[in-house]
Design an enzyme around this catalytic site. Structure first.
Site, short mmCIF file in Angstrom:
data_model
loop_
_atom_site.label_atom_id
_atom_site.label_comp_id
_atom_site.label_asym_id
_atom_site.label_seq_id
_atom_site.Cartn_x
_atom_site.Cartn_y
_atom_site.Cartn_z
N LYS A 22 0.84 -1.21 0.00
CA LYS A 22 0.00 0.00 0.00
C LYS A 22 0.87 1.26 0.00
O LYS A 22 0.63 2.19 -0.76
CB LYS A 22 -0.90 0.00 1.24
CG LYS A 22 -1.59 1.33 1.49
CD LYS A 22 -2.52 1.28 2.68
CE LYS A 22 -1.90 1.68 4.00
NZ LYS A 22 -1.57 3.10 4.13
N ASN A 23 1.86 1.27 0.87
CA ASN A 23 2.63 2.51 1.03
C ASN A 23 3.59 2.77 -0.13
O ASN A 23 4.19 3.84 -0.21
CB ASN A 23 3.37 2.51 2.37
CG ASN A 23 2.41 2.70 3.53
OD1 ASN A 23 1.22 2.92 3.33
ND2 ASN A 23 2.94 2.60 4.75
N ARG A 92 -6.02 10.44 4.06
CA ARG A 92 -5.19 11.47 4.68
C ARG A 92 -3.86 11.64 3.98
O ARG A 92 -3.26 12.71 4.03
CB ARG A 92 -4.95 11.14 6.16
CG ARG A 92 -6.19 11.14 6.98
CD ARG A 92 -6.80 12.51 7.04
NE ARG A 92 -8.04 12.49 7.79
CZ ARG A 92 -8.86 13.53 7.86
NH1 ARG A 92 -8.57 14.65 7.24
NH2 ARG A 92 -9.96 13.44 8.55
N CYS A 116 -5.95 12.76 11.76
CA CYS A 116 -6.49 11.46 11.39
C CYS A 116 -6.52 10.61 12.64
O CYS A 116 -6.26 11.10 13.74
CB CYS A 116 -5.63 10.79 10.33
SG CYS A 116 -4.06 10.23 10.93
N ARG A 121 -1.76 15.22 11.68
CA ARG A 121 -0.91 14.76 10.58
C ARG A 121 -0.38 16.00 9.84
O ARG A 121 -0.84 16.33 8.75
CB ARG A 121 -1.74 13.89 9.64
CG ARG A 121 -0.92 12.91 8.85
CD ARG A 121 -1.22 11.49 9.25
NE ARG A 121 -0.40 10.54 8.54
CZ ARG A 121 -0.69 9.26 8.43
NH1 ARG A 121 -1.78 8.79 8.95
NH2 ARG A 121 0.13 8.45 7.80
N PRO A 122 0.57 16.71 10.46
CA PRO A 122 1.06 17.93 9.85
C PRO A 122 1.80 17.65 8.55
O PRO A 122 2.32 16.54 8.35
CB PRO A 122 2.00 18.51 10.90
CG PRO A 122 2.40 17.36 11.75
CD PRO A 122 1.27 16.37 11.70
N ILE A 123 1.82 18.64 7.65
CA ILE A 123 2.60 18.49 6.42
C ILE A 123 3.58 19.66 6.27
O ILE A 123 3.94 20.03 5.17
CB ILE A 123 1.70 18.34 5.16
CG1 ILE A 123 0.71 19.49 5.05
CG2 ILE A 123 0.98 17.01 5.16
CD1 ILE A 123 0.05 19.56 3.66
N ASP A 124 3.97 20.23 7.42
CA ASP A 124 4.87 21.40 7.37
C ASP A 124 6.19 21.08 6.65
O ASP A 124 6.73 21.93 5.93
CB ASP A 124 5.15 21.91 8.80
CG ASP A 124 5.64 20.80 9.72
OD1 ASP A 124 5.03 19.72 9.75
OD2 ASP A 124 6.67 21.00 10.40
N LEU A 125 6.69 19.85 6.81
CA LEU A 125 7.97 19.52 6.16
C LEU A 125 7.80 19.45 4.64
O LEU A 125 8.68 19.87 3.89
CB LEU A 125 8.52 18.19 6.69
CG LEU A 125 8.78 18.15 8.20
CD1 LEU A 125 9.14 16.73 8.65
CD2 LEU A 125 9.92 19.11 8.55
N ASP A 305 3.93 0.98 12.21
CA ASP A 305 2.78 0.25 11.66
C ASP A 305 2.70 -1.18 12.18
O ASP A 305 1.65 -1.83 12.01
CB ASP A 305 2.84 0.24 10.12
CG ASP A 305 2.52 1.60 9.53
OD1 ASP A 305 2.06 2.48 10.27
OD2 ASP A 305 2.74 1.78 8.32
N ILE A 327 6.68 7.62 16.91
CA ILE A 327 6.39 8.26 15.61
C ILE A 327 5.08 9.04 15.66
O ILE A 327 5.03 10.20 15.24
CB ILE A 327 6.34 7.22 14.47
CG1 ILE A 327 7.65 6.39 14.44
CG2 ILE A 327 6.10 7.90 13.13
CD1 ILE A 327 8.90 7.18 14.10
N ARG A 397 -8.74 -0.33 4.20
CA ARG A 397 -7.80 0.65 3.62
C ARG A 397 -6.49 -0.03 3.22
O ARG A 397 -5.81 0.43 2.31
CB ARG A 397 -7.47 1.74 4.66
CG ARG A 397 -8.56 2.76 4.86
CD ARG A 397 -8.07 3.87 5.77
NE ARG A 397 -6.72 4.23 5.38
CZ ARG A 397 -5.73 4.47 6.23
NH1 ARG A 397 -5.92 4.42 7.52
NH2 ARG A 397 -4.54 4.76 5.78
#
Ligand code: UD1
Length: 426
Positions: A22-23, A92, A116, A121-125, A305, A327, A397
């Site tokens: 999936k990933n 997400r 989520c 679930r930040p996306i600042d990076l 995970d 994490i 999912r």
């Protein structure tokens, strides 16, 4: 209302082929936008998150269809640059489309992915890396408007080796002018798989799997046929299933080199694990032993995970195991459900302490997130009596058909898709 019914207490004996990862497939689907051509993905798993990605691609004007077990994506007709709020909410990790749309079209609009089930679930990076490459990004009312007439290659140093940020920037860098170096990049095998795909499309990318990924941007990309790597977390799930229930299972296509932190813990617990070119075999008998502290960390550390999965497998072990989740901030939501089954677990902040107990009881439980849901099935295999696992939309999912795979491994597990509403407790 759907549920999986598991009759516990049966030793496993069987074989399953591990689905595509999936990933890997999610960032690769985003990266297909760069090719302006048809890409065929072999071994692409049928998952809810994959369908959500295909909905996004279709909403951008692309074509996508399944053909004889392969997925063909035609991104030539793409004619939109905006992802709706509804589609962003569906998955997400959809922020992974940002670098691809921006790189191809010079602009992208999408809503902020928000929180989520694992916490914020930040996306600042992702955003700061894209800004360094020349993108102008405005955030207003939860909507991100991004523009970049031309992205420029540069050195981006990540303050944390984020998997998603590394992938987003790799994809964006393919369409940028000049060389981009992503320093302190995540080293997960899925990043090497993304590199493999980008190279198959003609991109010049190197270093994936190390902490520095280099992309020489601006080369015209073309379509390709690419095989998705096997899913190491699905493999970890079935190893933990065997550890929990006892017995012997064979996981074809599984690659131990992607799983060494998990197999080390399972060996310490008493499982016998052997691998060869074709897959992994795992044998477990009797009660497991508790293991040394399990600390989740970026790859090659213990994967977050697999934390819930190993915890479920150790519920009946002898002794006490300490887990430390480093994490995500909110990744013990499966604990209350495992406790209903008789698991003895104490949580304090990022630490969870599991004290092995002799007996687990079959119970009615609810998935709180994808891997937490699979962990309930793992625990149910070792419980006395029947367990009823609900909240399958989480499990769907990431697993093509978890009950089917558990049956192939010798478990008594069935999925029912109707008639249990009377048990629903909200
Ligand atoms: C990916 C995986 C997910 C896995 C996770 C960690 C996919 C589709 N998902 O998620 O299954 O659990 O890696 O191995 O591949 N962070 C920030 N700012 C950012 C980005 C991340 O603070 O801009 C933080 C996150 O909140 C989290 C940590 O970094 O605490 C790890 O996140 P990241 O590695 O980005 O995970 P994902 O790519 O979201």
């Amino acid at each position: 209302m759907s549920c999986i019914l598991v009759e516990g207490g049966k030793r496993l004996a069987g074989e399953v082929e591990i689905q595509g990862a999936k990933n890997s497939v999610l960032p690769i689907l985003a990266a297909t936008l760069l090719s302006r051509d048809t890409c065929v993905l072999r071994g692409c798993p049928h998952l809810r998150d994959v369908e959500a990605s295909l909905e996004i691609l279709r909403s951008l004007g692309c074509g996508a269809q399944w053909r004889e077990g392969c997925l063909a994506v035609d991104t030539a007709p793409m004619d939109r640059t905006e992802i709706s709020d509804a589609l962003m909410r569906e998955m997400r990790s959809s922020a992974i489309f940002l670098g691809a749309i921006l790189s191809r079209c010079g602009q992208a609009t999408l809503s902020y992915p928000g929180g989520c089930e694992l916490g914020p679930r930040p996306i600042d990076l992702h955003l700061s890396g894209l800004r360094q490459m020349g993108a102008e990004i405005e955030e207003e009312g939860g909507v991100l408007r991004c523009r970049a007439a031309r992205l420029r290659g540069c050195d981006v140093v990540l303050s944390f080796p984020s998997v998603g940020a590394t992938e987003n920037l790799m994809i964006a860098a393919c369409g940028a002018e000049g060389v981009t170096r992503i320093v302190n990049a995540a080293r997960e095998p899925e990043i090497a798989d993304l590199q493999g795909f980008l190279r198959a499309c003609g991109a010049e990318v190197s270093g994936a799997g190390s902490d520095c990924v280099t992309v020489a941007g601006g080369r015209p990309l073309h379509g390709c046929t690419y095989e998705i790597m096997p899913d190491r977390i699905a493999a970890a799930t079935y190893l933990c299933a065997a550890a929990s229930a006892g017995g012997e299972v064979r996981l074809t296509r599984a690659r131990e080199e992607h799983l060494s932190a998990v197999t080390a813990a399972l060996r310490e617990a008493g499982c016998v694990i052997e691998s060869d070119g074709g897959g992994i075999t795992c044998r477990c008998g009797g009660r497991l032993r508790a293991v040394s502290p399990v600390r989740t960390a970026p790859y090659p550390g213990f994967p977050t995970d697999a934390q819930a999965l190993l915890m479920a497998a150790l519920l009946r072990s002898r002794g006490t195991t300490v887990f430390e989740e480093n994490i995500f901030t909110s990744r013990y939501r499966h604990v209350d459900e495992l406790s209903r089954m008789g698991g003895v677990i104490r949580v304090s902040g990022r630490v969870a302490v599991v004290t092995g107990t002799e007996r687990l009881r079959g119970s009615r439980v609810r998935s709180t997130d994808l891997r937490g849901g699979a962990a309930l099935c793992v625990a149910a295999l070792a419980a006395e009596g029947t367990s009823e696992i609900r909240g399958l939309h989480h499990i769907d999912r990431g697993y093509e058909d978890l009950a089917r795979d558990l049956r192939l491994l010798g478990a008594e597990a069935v999925r029912t898709d109707s008639g249990e509403n009377q048990h629903e407790s909200g």
